[in-house]
Structures are given as C-alpha cells and as structure tokens.
Design an enzyme around this catalytic site. Structure first.
Site, PDB file in Angstrom:
ATOM      1  N   HIS A  60       0.817  -1.216   0.000  1.00  0.00           N
ATOM      2  CA  HIS A  60       0.000   0.000   0.000  1.00  0.00           C
ATOM      3  C   HIS A  60       0.852   1.268   0.000  1.00  0.00           C
ATOM      4  CE1 HIS A  60      -3.577   2.279   1.895  1.00  0.00           C
ATOM      5  NE2 HIS A  60      -3.878   1.978   0.665  1.00  0.00           N
ATOM      6  N   HIS A  80      -8.238  11.399   0.858  1.00  0.00           N
ATOM      7  CA  HIS A  80      -7.551  10.134   0.623  1.00  0.00           C
ATOM      8  C   HIS A  80      -6.212  10.198   1.372  1.00  0.00           C
ATOM      9  CE1 HIS A  80      -5.340   6.973  -1.654  1.00  0.00           C
ATOM     10  NE2 HIS A  80      -6.515   6.394  -1.645  1.00  0.00           N
TER      11      HIS A  80
HETATM   12  C1  LIG Z   1      -7.549  -0.054   4.243  1.00  0.00           C
HETATM   13  O1  LIG Z   1      -8.198  -0.730   5.273  1.00  0.00           O
HETATM   14  C2  LIG Z   1      -9.259  -1.553   4.881  1.00  0.00           C
HETATM   15  C3  LIG Z   1      -9.843  -2.174   6.086  1.00  0.00           C
HETATM   16  O2  LIG Z   1      -8.942  -3.056   6.705  1.00  0.00           O
HETATM   17  C4  LIG Z   1      -8.838  -2.624   3.953  1.00  0.00           C
HETATM   18  O3  LIG Z   1      -9.946  -3.362   3.508  1.00  0.00           O
HETATM   19  C5  LIG Z   1      -8.171  -1.962   2.783  1.00  0.00           C
HETATM   20  O4  LIG Z   1      -7.646  -3.008   1.977  1.00  0.00           O
HETATM   21  C6  LIG Z   1      -7.075  -1.076   3.253  1.00  0.00           C
HETATM   22  N1  LIG Z   1      -6.504  -0.466   2.134  1.00  0.00           N
HETATM   23  C7  LIG Z   1      -5.496  -1.016   1.580  1.00  0.00           C
HETATM   24  C8  LIG Z   1      -5.472  -0.855   0.108  1.00  0.00           C
HETATM   25  O5  LIG Z   1      -4.654  -1.630   2.181  1.00  0.00           O
END
Ligand SMILES: *[C@@H]1O[C@H](CO)[C@@H](O)[C@H](O)[C@H]1NC(C)=O
Ligand SMILES: *[C@@H]1O[C@H](CO)[C@@H](O)[C@H](O)[C@H]1NC(C)=O
Ligand SMILES: *[C@@H]1O[C@H](CO)[C@@H](O)[C@H](O)[C@H]1NC(C)=O
Ligand SMILES: *[C@@H]1O[C@H](CO)[C@@H](O)[C@H](O)[C@H]1NC(C)=O
Ligand SMILES: *[C@@H]1O[C@H](CO)[C@@H](O)[C@H](O)[C@H]1NC(C)=O
Length: 423
Positions: A43, A272
C-alpha cells in the site's frame, strides 16, 4: 540529466499500465513484494529519484490516477539529500537505517543502472548508503508483513511509532493532550486494539521527564452528507471503501469527528490523505503522514502476550518531529546552488533550538523566542475536530443513499465506476 526513478505502488499501478498501454515500457522493471499473510497489500506510495548529485525522497498518499491528484485531498512530503563524503560511507543516521531496513524487505531483484556521475551501479538497498540523510527532520514509520518478534518487534507498525516517540521530549502542554486519526478506510476494529494503538500514539516524555500520558483520540471521517456534496458526489465514496459492519459499531460513536477544511478550501475534496497527530490547540507535538488506514492489517496487532506484532500490509509514512535541526538543509538535487555555498552563506544553524510545529491557523506569540524555528504544517482539516452532531451519519460504502448527489445520482450507481478497488 539522468534520473533513475524507483516507484512504490500498489496494484493500481498495474491497472494504469494495463489500461493505457498493452505492455509495460521496455525499461520498466515490475516487482511485486512478497505478501506472506492473507489479505495483505503493498500500500506504500513513494518515489525515490536518483540524480547525479543526490536523491529525492517522496512519500505521499495519492495513487497514480487522475481523480486522486485532482478531486481529493492528499498529502506529499519530500526532501533532497546530497551524496555523502565518499570516504565516510559508514556514517549513518536513524532515517538511513529506517529506509534501508524498509527497502530490504521488498526483495526486488538486483538490477544495474548507468547514470552520469554514478557510472554503472547496482540498485540494491545498500546503494542508498551513498547519500547523506543527516539533515532529515523526519523518521520513516513503515509496516511490513510478518509476525515480528524479538528486536523486530519495535521496527514496524505502531510499535515503531511507539519506540521513536519514546525517545522524544515534548513541551509540557502536550501532557494528556488529544490525538487525531484521519484516514480513508476503516478496518474491523475493537476497543482492545484501539487501546493498544493509543498507547503507542501517546508515548513520549514531557520536559519534566514524566510520560505524556494517554491522549483521547478522535476519528476524522466524512459523513454521508460530506460525500454526497463533495466534488465527486457519491462517486468519492468508492475510495472510502468501508463497509457498514466496520463503521456502525457502537463503540466507535464516541470517536467520530467531522472532516471540516474550509480554511484550506478542501471541505469538498474528500480525504484520501491519511494523517495521525497529537495536538494542543494549534500546536502539534508530532504529525504523521502515511499510507496507513486505521486497521490492524496496516498498523499491526500485538499477539502472544505482547511479544509478537502481526502485520499484513506494507505501509510507509513520515513522522514529523520537533527537531533540533533546521528542517531541510537547503540542498536541492535540481537547483544549481551547491550545498557548500548554502552552508557558507547561511548563519550558523547549531544555535537553533527545537523547532515548534504548528498548524496554518496558529497565531504566533513571542514565547517562541528568536532561536526557535516555527514550522507551519499544512494540516488540511480543522483542529480540534468538531464532533458529529446527532444528525451526522458516518460514510459506509455498502448502504443505499437515495437523496441525489451534486450530479443527480443516487448510491450505488448502476453502471461501472472505476476499474480499481484501491482505498
Ligand atoms: C484499508 O483498510 C481496509 C480495512 O482493513 C482494507 O480493507 C483496505 O484493503 C485497506 N486499504 C489497503 C489498500 O490496504
Ligand atoms: C553529512 O552532512 C552533514 C551536514 O548536513 C555533515 O556535517 C557531515 O559531515 C556529512 N557526512 C558525510 C559522511 O558526508
Ligand atoms: C567518519 O564518521 C565517524 C562517525 O561520525 C567519525 O567519527 C569520523 O571522524 C569520520 N571520519 C572521517 C574520515 O571523516
Ligand atoms: C473532478 O473535478 C473536476 C473539476 O476540477 C470536474 O470537472 C470533474 O468532473 C471531476 N471528476 C470527477 C470524476 O468527479
Ligand atoms: C505476560 O508478560 C508479562 C510481562 O511482559 C509477564 O509478567 C506475564 O507473566 C506474562 N503472562 C503470561 C501469561 O505469559
């Protein structure tokens, strides 16, 4: 001028290439970092730009897509660092160790590059030891997937933040002062984990050598009405991908606070950006800009009687701290001023006392003293955040909203939105 670009992105990057060009450009190397634990993602969003005389490090929150850079609120931090004095490459600092530790976990295949001023060289994590990061006024707070124990327990996620803050001294006014968590996706949380996180976020000492003590967090999160009236209408909710089952938990009600950003003109540009901070009025103890959502996957959860931290995803953030150094050393990879000129032309910086971190709306008082540098951080939302009123409903993306948005649309829309699922 030769520039080598190392980009750190998630799958969106692949989508971007996939949809714009059938094949990747020949001189691009794509690498997927290992994801040993299910539901993890890479991420982090960063760019490392290698110039003939230094490196530019950029850590930010936007994906490489148009809407992210045009209709949302995002954050970006960057600093340029010169080459080290080449006969003393072993001189290191916290930032250098943070960076090399993080890069080492990505396990990209070693490749060679050729640049004027660097010649032929291999790009591996230790390549970055060439650069002098001593002027960094930030620490990197990264997450990497794994079950971290022993000395690794303190290297990642919220335990890294806890460890770095524990080494810091803050003004007395930050004792028991509040915390703010602001992000764009909410994991499946519970009170026990919230206490674990706030214990890390609250660490650090006051000038009188006692711990700052636990701070009460508020969560800045857009309401349904904010999303409906935003620049993108309900479509903005695509990038605030949190389901009702995570959002509508009773224990979360006490934390909800508004995304209000009229002083920066960003109330309708949905966040964001992800930020975490400790504040007292318009003063900031510290400020973290990061890719990390509020989730166990991103920050890690302690296990086995707190001897193990389990993290699913890669995340990267910069922790801005009051520092005894001037923020930035004036070095630029791209302007023609060489560092020695800046150095000889400036007044002696060792007289600088700790910097004071403040928001854009702080009204300076003379108690700062002439020797203290004031750093205005562009915190996009208002502090202290305003709590939700009884009418406010936190956004969740899997409910139906029938009141029309600014484009006359309802939610969910019945046509294809974006081809990506990032948050
Ligand atoms: C941000 O957090 C949410 C909840 O855990 C998760 O579903 C999502 O994948 C996260 N975003 C990323 C792209 O890691
Ligand atoms: C790194 O830069 C600092 C000034 O910012 C300087 O004092 C130090 O000698 C440099 N170290 C190396 C190894 O070049
Ligand atoms: C190299 O750096 C170390 C650690 O900062 C310092 O003690 C030493 O004097 C430096 N050596 C040279 C040749 O500058
Ligand atoms: C983004 O904002 C621009 C104006 O800045 C607007 O023209 C455009 O329709 C918006 N795009 C989306 C996807 O909402
Ligand atoms: C958990 O750890 C604490 C110290 O960190 C220790 O005192 C305690 O005995 C441990 N509990 C168990 C069940 O192992």
């Amino acid at each position: 001028m030769g520039i080598l670009l190392l980009l750190f992105y998630q799958t969106t990057w692949w989508t971007l290439i996939g949809c714009c060009q059938r094949n990747k450009p020949a001189n691009w190397i794509l690498h997927k970092p290992p994801l040993p634990i299910s539901f993890g993602t890479h991420h982090s969003k960063a760019m490392l730009l290698i110039y003939p005389r230094g490196v530019r490090i950029i850590v930010h929150t936007a994906n490489l897509i148009h809407v992210d850079w045009n209709n949302k609120s995002q954050g970006l931090w960057m600093q340029d660092f010169p080459l080290k004095d080449q006969n003393n490459l072993s001189e290191e600092c916290g930032f250098e160790n943070d960076l090399i530790d993080y890069l080492s976990t990505l396990k990209w295949p070693e490749f060679s590059a050729n640049l004027p001023a660097h010649g032929n060289f291999k790009i591996n994590p230790s390549f970055f030891k060439k650069f002098n990061f001593s002027s960094a006024a930030v620490r990197l707070i990264a997450s990497v997937p794994g079950y971290h124990t022993g000395s690794s327990l303190k290297k990642w996620g919220h335990m890294k933040l806890r460890t770095v803050l524990q080494e810091c001294t803050f003004e007395k006014g930050f004792k028991k002062s509040p915390l703010v968590y602001q992000f764009s996706s909410l994991g499946s949380l519970d009170e026990k984990w919230m206490a674990e996180l706030s214990s890390s976020m609250s660490s650090g000492f006051s000038e009188d050598k006692t711990p700052l003590g636990i701070g009460e967090p508020l969560i800045v999160w857009p309401t349904v009405e904010d999303v409906r009236c935003s620049l993108e209408g309900y479509a903005a909710g695509n990038a605030i991908p949190s389901p009702q089952k995570n959002v509508d938990k009773d224990f979360l009600k006490k934390y909800w606070a508004k995304w209000k950003a009229s002083h920066t003109g960003r109330s309708r540009a949905m966040p964001h950006i992800k930020t975490f901070a400790r504040y007292n009025g318009q003063k900031l103890a510290w400020f973290l800009l990061t890719s990390a959502n509020l989730s166990k996957a991103a920050w890690g959860a302690l296990q086995k009687n707190n001897s193990q931290l389990m993290i699913r995803s890669y995340e990267l953030g910069v922790l801005i701290l009051p520092s005894a150094k001037r923020h930035g050393c004036g070095f630029s990879c791209t302007s023609n001023i060489v560092p020695s000129e800046i150095k000889s032309g400036s007044t002696e910086t060792s007289q600088i006392q700790k910097t004071k971190l403040v928001t854009l709306t702080w009204h300076g008082s003379s108690d700062a003293g002439a020797s203290s540098e004031v750093v205005y951080l562009p915190v996009p939302y208002e502090l202290p955040p305003q709590r939700y009123s009884s009418e406010d409903v936190p956004w969740s993306w899997d409910k139906r909203y029938t009141k029309k948005d600014v484009y006359g649309q309802v939610w969910p829309r019945h046509f294809q939105l974006y081809a990506f699922q990032d948050s």
